[in-house]
Design a protein around this motif. Structure first.
Motif, PDB file in Angstrom:
ATOM      1  N   SER A   8      10.960  46.089 -20.955  1.00  0.00           N
ATOM      2  CA  SER A   8      11.887  46.999 -20.282  1.00  0.00           C
ATOM      3  C   SER A   8      11.430  47.152 -18.840  1.00  0.00           C
ATOM      4  N   HIS A   9      12.347  46.893 -17.932  1.00  0.00           N
ATOM      5  CA  HIS A   9      12.082  46.951 -16.493  1.00  0.00           C
ATOM      6  C   HIS A   9      12.986  48.027 -15.891  1.00  0.00           C
ATOM      7  N   TYR A  10      12.482  48.736 -14.904  1.00  0.00           N
ATOM      8  CA  TYR A  10      13.219  49.856 -14.333  1.00  0.00           C
ATOM      9  C   TYR A  10      13.364  49.703 -12.821  1.00  0.00           C
ATOM     10  N   PRO A  11      14.249  48.810 -12.386  1.00  0.00           N
ATOM     11  CA  PRO A  11      14.420  48.642 -10.935  1.00  0.00           C
ATOM     12  C   PRO A  11      15.160  49.833 -10.328  1.00  0.00           C
ATOM     13  N   HIS A  12      14.835  50.142  -9.075  1.00  0.00           N
ATOM     14  CA  HIS A  12      15.615  51.135  -8.340  1.00  0.00           C
ATOM     15  C   HIS A  12      17.040  50.596  -8.212  1.00  0.00           C
ATOM     16  N   ALA A  13      18.001  51.477  -8.169  1.00  0.00           N
ATOM     17  CA  ALA A  13      19.413  51.073  -8.106  1.00  0.00           C
ATOM     18  C   ALA A  13      19.682  50.098  -6.963  1.00  0.00           C
ATOM     19  N   ALA A  14      19.042  50.295  -5.832  1.00  0.00           N
ATOM     20  CA  ALA A  14      19.259  49.415  -4.676  1.00  0.00           C
ATOM     21  C   ALA A  14      18.768  47.994  -4.926  1.00  0.00           C
ATOM     22  N   GLU A  18      19.350  42.298  -7.541  1.00  0.00           N
ATOM     23  CA  GLU A  18      18.270  41.358  -7.226  1.00  0.00           C
ATOM     24  C   GLU A  18      17.346  41.196  -8.430  1.00  0.00           C
ATOM     25  N   PHE A  19      17.038  42.305  -9.101  1.00  0.00           N
ATOM     26  CA  PHE A  19      16.142  42.239 -10.242  1.00  0.00           C
ATOM     27  C   PHE A  19      16.762  41.464 -11.394  1.00  0.00           C
ATOM     28  N   ILE A  20      18.041  41.661 -11.624  1.00  0.00           N
ATOM     29  CA  ILE A  20      18.724  40.903 -12.678  1.00  0.00           C
ATOM     30  C   ILE A  20      18.647  39.412 -12.365  1.00  0.00           C
ATOM     31  N   ALA A  21      18.811  39.032 -11.117  1.00  0.00           N
ATOM     32  CA  ALA A  21      18.691  37.618 -10.726  1.00  0.00           C
ATOM     33  C   ALA A  21      17.272  37.114 -10.968  1.00  0.00           C
ATOM     34  N   ARG A  22      16.272  37.936 -10.688  1.00  0.00           N
ATOM     35  CA  ARG A  22      14.881  37.549 -10.936  1.00  0.00           C
ATOM     36  C   ARG A  22      14.639  37.318 -12.424  1.00  0.00           C
ATOM     37  N   TYR A  41      18.466  38.492 -21.445  1.00  0.00           N
ATOM     38  CA  TYR A  41      18.252  39.737 -20.721  1.00  0.00           C
ATOM     39  C   TYR A  41      19.512  40.572 -20.806  1.00  0.00           C
ATOM     40  N   TRP A  42      19.310  41.864 -20.751  1.00  0.00           N
ATOM     41  CA  TRP A  42      20.374  42.829 -20.970  1.00  0.00           C
ATOM     42  C   TRP A  42      20.235  43.960 -19.965  1.00  0.00           C
ATOM     43  N   LEU A  43      21.309  44.655 -19.734  1.00  0.00           N
ATOM     44  CA  LEU A  43      21.302  45.881 -18.955  1.00  0.00           C
ATOM     45  C   LEU A  43      21.552  47.022 -19.931  1.00  0.00           C
ATOM     46  N   SER A  44      20.708  48.046 -19.907  1.00  0.00           N
ATOM     47  CA  SER A  44      20.912  49.176 -20.811  1.00  0.00           C
ATOM     48  C   SER A  44      22.273  49.816 -20.516  1.00  0.00           C
ATOM     49  N   ALA A  45      22.841  50.462 -21.516  1.00  0.00           N
ATOM     50  CA  ALA A  45      24.175  51.042 -21.378  1.00  0.00           C
ATOM     51  C   ALA A  45      24.254  52.052 -20.233  1.00  0.00           C
ATOM     52  N   ASP A  46      23.149  52.742 -19.957  1.00  0.00           N
ATOM     53  CA  ASP A  46      23.155  53.704 -18.856  1.00  0.00           C
ATOM     54  C   ASP A  46      22.874  53.053 -17.499  1.00  0.00           C
ATOM     55  N   VAL A  50      16.634  47.072 -17.185  1.00  0.00           N
ATOM     56  CA  VAL A  50      16.914  45.669 -17.473  1.00  0.00           C
ATOM     57  C   VAL A  50      15.950  45.298 -18.589  1.00  0.00           C
ATOM     58  N   ILE A  51      16.493  44.849 -19.705  1.00  0.00           N
ATOM     59  CA  ILE A  51      15.695  44.540 -20.884  1.00  0.00           C
ATOM     60  C   ILE A  51      15.676  43.031 -21.066  1.00  0.00           C
ATOM     61  N   SER A  52      14.489  42.457 -21.150  1.00  0.00           N
ATOM     62  CA  SER A  52      14.387  41.022 -21.407  1.00  0.00           C
ATOM     63  C   SER A  52      13.785  40.814 -22.791  1.00  0.00           C
ATOM     64  N   THR A  53      14.293  39.805 -23.482  1.00  0.00           N
ATOM     65  CA  THR A  53      13.809  39.471 -24.820  1.00  0.00           C
ATOM     66  C   THR A  53      13.505  37.988 -24.881  1.00  0.00           C
ATOM     67  N   VAL A  54      12.403  37.648 -25.541  1.00  0.00           N
ATOM     68  CA  VAL A  54      12.027  36.250 -25.725  1.00  0.00           C
ATOM     69  C   VAL A  54      11.506  36.105 -27.142  1.00  0.00           C
ATOM     70  N   GLN A  55      11.830  34.962 -27.764  1.00  0.00           N
ATOM     71  CA  GLN A  55      11.344  34.674 -29.114  1.00  0.00           C
ATOM     72  C   GLN A  55      10.795  33.256 -29.121  1.00  0.00           C
TER      73      GLN A  55
END
Length: 95
Positions: A8-14, A18-22, A41-46, A50-55
């Motif tokens: 779980s990643h918590y980028p500032h709104a600004a 960019e973070f989603i692209a990263r 990768y996903w964006l939380s509903a709120d 940004v949530i990334s998952t790997v298996q």
């Protein structure tokens, strides 16, 4: 034994787009590594996280895949002022 990771990643709104692209770039590198079963990768509903998952198929594949991502010149893994709080990373093993 399959293993996984949820981060779980918590980028500032600004910096969110960019973070989603990263995270997209990181997922692409993961997907190219042997033994990676999925990377997404996903964006939380709120919109706050940004949530990334790997298996992976094994712990060995996970370790090799993580090393490949760390060495990939095209990815930006830096934790810095673009994020509002520390990342939360959970490692998983198949039950």
């Amino acid at each position: 034994m399959k293993v996984g990771m949820v981060a779980s990643h918590y980028p500032h709104a600004a910096h969110r787009e960019e973070f989603i692209a990263r995270v997209h770039q990181v997922a692409e590198v993961f997907r190219r590594t042997p033994g990676c079963l999925s990377a997404d990768y996903w964006l939380s509903a709120d919109g706050e996280a940004v949530i990334s998952t790997v298996q992976w198929e094994s712990e060995e594949a996970s370790a090799a895949s993580l090393a490949a991502v760390m060495a990939a010149p095209e990815v930006d893994l830096a934790f810095d002022e673009r994020e509002s709080r520390p990342r939360e990373i959970v490692r998983l093993v198949s039950a």
